[in-house]
Design a protein around this motif. Structure first.
Motif, mmCIF file in Angstrom:
data_model
loop_
_atom_site.group_PDB
_atom_site.id
_atom_site.type_symbol
_atom_site.label_atom_id
_atom_site.label_comp_id
_atom_site.label_asym_id
_atom_site.label_seq_id
_atom_site.Cartn_x
_atom_site.Cartn_y
_atom_site.Cartn_z
ATOM 1 N N ILE A 1 -24.417 94.231 123.947
ATOM 2 C CA ILE A 1 -24.056 93.752 122.614
ATOM 3 C C ILE A 1 -23.026 94.710 122.019
ATOM 4 N N ASN A 2 -22.209 94.186 121.122
ATOM 5 C CA ASN A 2 -21.245 95.002 120.392
ATOM 6 C C ASN A 2 -21.848 95.359 119.042
ATOM 7 N N VAL A 3 -21.859 96.662 118.741
ATOM 8 C CA VAL A 3 -22.425 97.163 117.490
ATOM 9 C C VAL A 3 -21.450 98.152 116.873
ATOM 10 N N ILE A 4 -21.674 98.480 115.618
ATOM 11 C CA ILE A 4 -20.884 99.511 114.940
ATOM 12 C C ILE A 4 -21.673 100.804 115.044
ATOM 13 N N TYR A 5 -21.051 101.824 115.632
ATOM 14 C CA TYR A 5 -21.713 103.114 115.832
ATOM 15 C C TYR A 5 -21.173 104.101 114.804
ATOM 16 N N VAL A 6 -22.096 104.769 114.090
ATOM 17 C CA VAL A 6 -21.722 105.656 112.991
ATOM 18 C C VAL A 6 -22.365 107.020 113.224
ATOM 19 N N GLU A 7 -21.530 108.033 113.445
ATOM 20 C CA GLU A 7 -22.004 109.390 113.672
ATOM 21 C C GLU A 7 -21.601 110.280 112.505
ATOM 22 N N PRO A 8 -22.419 111.281 112.183
ATOM 23 C CA PRO A 8 -22.045 112.205 111.105
ATOM 24 C C PRO A 8 -20.699 112.878 111.396
ATOM 25 N N MET B 1 -36.838 114.012 108.557
ATOM 26 C CA MET B 1 -37.906 114.990 108.801
ATOM 27 C C MET B 1 -37.493 116.020 109.846
ATOM 28 N N ASN B 2 -36.682 115.602 110.822
ATOM 29 C CA ASN B 2 -36.245 116.509 111.882
ATOM 30 C C ASN B 2 -34.998 117.306 111.508
ATOM 31 N N GLY B 3 -34.500 117.114 110.288
ATOM 32 C CA GLY B 3 -33.349 117.879 109.817
ATOM 33 C C GLY B 3 -32.023 117.475 110.434
ATOM 34 N N MET B 4 -31.912 116.214 110.853
ATOM 35 C CA MET B 4 -30.630 115.754 111.395
ATOM 36 C C MET B 4 -29.592 115.783 110.268
ATOM 37 N N PRO B 5 -28.308 115.955 110.601
ATOM 38 C CA PRO B 5 -27.281 116.013 109.557
ATOM 39 C C PRO B 5 -27.188 114.710 108.776
ATOM 40 N N LEU B 6 -26.972 114.850 107.469
ATOM 41 C CA LEU B 6 -26.798 113.659 106.637
ATOM 42 C C LEU B 6 -25.532 112.941 107.081
ATOM 43 N N ASN B 7 -25.593 111.611 107.106
ATOM 44 C CA ASN B 7 -24.517 110.831 107.691
ATOM 45 C C ASN B 7 -23.811 109.972 106.638
ATOM 46 N N ARG B 8 -24.436 108.896 106.197
ATOM 47 C CA ARG B 8 -23.795 107.977 105.249
ATOM 48 C C ARG B 8 -24.782 107.572 104.161
ATOM 49 N N ALA B 9 -24.210 107.305 102.983
ATOM 50 C CA ALA B 9 -24.995 106.824 101.848
ATOM 51 C C ALA B 9 -25.156 105.314 101.949
ATOM 52 N N ILE B 10 -26.296 104.843 101.506
ATOM 53 C CA ILE B 10 -26.539 103.404 101.346
ATOM 54 C C ILE B 10 -26.546 103.157 99.848
ATOM 55 N N THR B 11 -25.638 102.306 99.398
ATOM 56 C CA THR B 11 -25.526 102.021 97.970
ATOM 57 C C THR B 11 -25.821 100.557 97.690
ATOM 58 N N GLY B 12 -26.305 100.307 96.487
ATOM 59 C CA GLY B 12 -26.571 98.949 96.058
ATOM 60 C C GLY B 12 -25.292 98.258 95.613
ATOM 61 N N GLU B 13 -25.415 97.003 95.236
ATOM 62 C CA GLU B 13 -24.269 96.232 94.753
ATOM 63 C C GLU B 13 -23.607 96.904 93.560
ATOM 64 N N ASP B 14 -24.397 97.640 92.770
ATOM 65 C CA ASP B 14 -23.886 98.318 91.577
ATOM 66 C C ASP B 14 -23.291 99.694 91.888
ATOM 67 N N ASP C 1 -30.162 105.364 99.280
ATOM 68 C CA ASP C 1 -30.725 106.139 100.387
ATOM 69 C C ASP C 1 -29.583 106.854 101.089
ATOM 70 N N ILE C 2 -29.934 107.813 101.924
ATOM 71 C CA ILE C 2 -28.967 108.488 102.795
ATOM 72 C C ILE C 2 -29.544 108.458 104.202
ATOM 73 N N ILE C 3 -28.741 107.988 105.149
ATOM 74 C CA ILE C 3 -29.165 107.956 106.544
ATOM 75 C C ILE C 3 -28.850 109.318 107.163
ATOM 76 N N ALA C 4 -29.822 109.902 107.844
ATOM 77 C CA ALA C 4 -29.632 111.172 108.544
ATOM 78 C C ALA C 4 -29.509 110.896 110.038
ATOM 79 N N GLY C 5 -28.543 111.541 110.676
ATOM 80 C CA GLY C 5 -28.333 111.365 112.103
ATOM 81 C C GLY C 5 -27.496 110.141 112.415
ATOM 82 N N PRO C 6 -27.153 109.968 113.686
ATOM 83 C CA PRO C 6 -26.344 108.816 114.079
ATOM 84 C C PRO C 6 -27.138 107.517 113.947
#
Length: 137
Positions: free
Chosen positions: A4-11, A55-68, A73-78
């Protein structure tokens, strides 16, 4: 073997489309551990991230924002983003229009700062390998 083709996002890196094997071990390898499905958007897309990334201290990656634009939330790790319609029992390749939308949304890496008003995410352009080599000279 299905892929499958996916979007991969790494810190610290630009988001990109990759082709991956459609199997659990490949998903776990991409996120560096146990997977968690997170569906914060109205579109039928899922963020698949490391279940214990924070919990494992992975680097912060991207913010998740609402419509506003508020930080939810912030996703940690890839992580990767796959098409996940409700009627499907597995993740699917991203349709072109959703691939474009979410590649642009998560394209640039982000840095996070604590402010009196809360945590802020600031997008930045990552350095290329040639830029780092020139600075080292």
């Amino acid at each position: 073997m299905d892929t499958i083709n996916v979007i991969y996002v790494e810190p610290g890196k630009t988001a990109r489309t990759i082709e991956m094997k459609d199997e659990l071990s490949e998903m776990q390898k991409l996120v560096g551990g146990l997977i968690e499905e997170y569906m914060p958007f109205e579109d039928d897309v899922a963020i698949i991230c490391n279940d214990e990334g924070k919990m494992n201290g992975m680097p912060l990656n991207r913010a998740i924002t609402g419509e506003d634009g508020q930080l939810m939330d912030i996703i940690a790790g890839p992580f990767f983003i796959a098409y996940a319609p409700v009627e499907s029992e597995k993740f699917l390749s991203m349709p072109e229009e959703l691939e474009e939308k979410y590649t642009e949304k998560f394209r640039q890496p982000e840095q996070f700062f604590r402010t009196p008003a809360g945590i802020k995410a600031v997008k930045y352009e990552p350095e290329t390998g040639s830029e780092r080599r020139q600075e080292a000279r």
